[in-house]
Design a protein around this motif. Structure first.
Motif, short mmCIF file in Angstrom:
data_model
loop_
_atom_site.label_atom_id
_atom_site.label_comp_id
_atom_site.label_asym_id
_atom_site.label_seq_id
_atom_site.Cartn_x
_atom_site.Cartn_y
_atom_site.Cartn_z
N UNK A 235 29.38 16.79 23.18
CA UNK A 235 30.16 17.32 24.29
C UNK A 235 31.16 16.25 24.71
N UNK A 236 32.43 16.60 24.72
CA UNK A 236 33.48 15.68 25.16
C UNK A 236 34.07 16.24 26.44
N UNK A 237 34.16 15.38 27.46
CA UNK A 237 34.73 15.79 28.76
C UNK A 237 35.78 14.77 29.17
N UNK A 238 36.81 15.28 29.82
CA UNK A 238 37.83 14.38 30.36
C UNK A 238 38.49 15.02 31.57
N UNK A 239 38.72 14.23 32.58
CA UNK A 239 39.44 14.64 33.78
C UNK A 239 40.85 14.05 33.69
N UNK B 247 28.55 7.82 25.63
CA UNK B 247 29.62 6.84 25.54
C UNK B 247 30.71 7.29 26.51
N UNK B 248 31.00 6.47 27.51
CA UNK B 248 32.11 6.76 28.42
C UNK B 248 33.18 5.71 28.11
N UNK B 249 34.29 6.21 27.58
CA UNK B 249 35.37 5.36 27.10
C UNK B 249 36.51 5.39 28.09
N UNK B 250 36.90 4.23 28.58
CA UNK B 250 38.07 4.11 29.44
C UNK B 250 39.29 3.83 28.59
N UNK C 231 36.98 9.20 29.19
CA UNK C 231 36.53 10.30 28.34
C UNK C 231 35.03 10.10 28.09
N UNK C 232 34.25 11.15 28.35
CA UNK C 232 32.81 11.09 28.17
C UNK C 232 32.43 11.78 26.87
N UNK C 233 31.62 11.11 26.07
CA UNK C 233 31.11 11.65 24.82
C UNK C 233 29.59 11.67 24.94
N UNK C 234 29.01 12.87 24.97
CA UNK C 234 27.55 13.02 25.06
C UNK C 234 27.02 13.54 23.74
N UNK C 235 25.91 12.96 23.29
CA UNK C 235 25.25 13.39 22.06
C UNK C 235 23.85 13.86 22.38
N UNK C 236 23.47 15.00 21.80
CA UNK C 236 22.13 15.55 21.99
C UNK C 236 21.62 15.96 20.61
#
Length: 144
Positions: free
Chosen positions: A109-113, A80-83, A95-100
Motif C-alpha cells: 500500500x502506497x500513500x501520499x498526501x 517505510x516512510x520516505x521523505x 510517501x508511506x510504503x506498507x507491506x503485509x
C-alpha cells in the motif's frame, strides 16, 4: 493552502513475492535502480530513521533529474516512510510504503498526501508507474 484528504492518494497491489524480497527491492540501491527508473550508480541509501537517500531519475525521453530525501520511519519488511525533498518547501513530502505478507505474496500500500490536485495527480501517476515496474521486476525473479 493546507493539505487535505482531497489531495491524497492510496494505491494497493498484491505482488507475487514474499515481503523480504519486496523490502530488498525498495531498500537495496542496485535493485532499486533496476526497477525505479534511476540512473545506474546514482542511488545511495542509508535505510534507517533519519538516514539519507538520493537518486538521479531518468525520464522516458532521456532527461535526468536528481532526487534527495530521508527515511522518516523504518520497520523492516513492514513500513517505510520516505521523505522527499521538494525545492521551495520547508518540509519534505512523505510517501508511506506498507507491506503485509501472506506467504509467497505481499500486499503493498502506497500513500501520499500532496498540497494540490495537480501535485497529487502527478505523484499518483509516478507511483503507479513505479508499482508497474516493481511488479515486472519481481516477476523476472532477478533480485540477486
Amino acid at each position: 493552502m493546507s493539505a487535505t484528504d482531497d489531495f491524497s492518494y492510496t494505491l494497493t497491489r498484491t505482488l507475487d513475492a514474499p515481503t523480504g524480497t519486496v523490502w530488498q527491492a525498495w531498500t537495496t540501491p542496485d535493485q532499486y535502480a533496476r526497477w525505479a527508473y534511476a540512473a545506474p550508480g546514482s542511488v545511495e541509501m542509508d535505510v534507517r530513521p533519519g538516514g539519507a537517500w538520493k537518486a538521479t531519475m531518468v525520464t522516458p525521453d532521456g532527461g535526468r533529474f536528481p532526487l534527495t530525501g530521508s527515511y522518516l520511519q523504518v520497520d523492516e519488511d513492514r513500513l517505510l516512510v520516505v521523505g522527499m525533498d521538494v525545492p521551495g518547501k520547508p518540509e519534505p513530502s512523505a510517501m508511506t510504503v506498507e507491506l503485509d505478507g501472506d506467504g509467497p505474496r505481499t500486499r503493498i500500500v502506497i500513500r501520499q498526501m500532496c498540497d494540490t490536485t495537480e501535485e497529487r495527480d502527478m505523484a499518483e501517476q509516478g507511483s503507479t508507474m513505479l508499482l508497474d515496474s516493481l511488479t515486472a521486476f519481481l516477476a523476472e525473479g532477478t533480485t540477486d
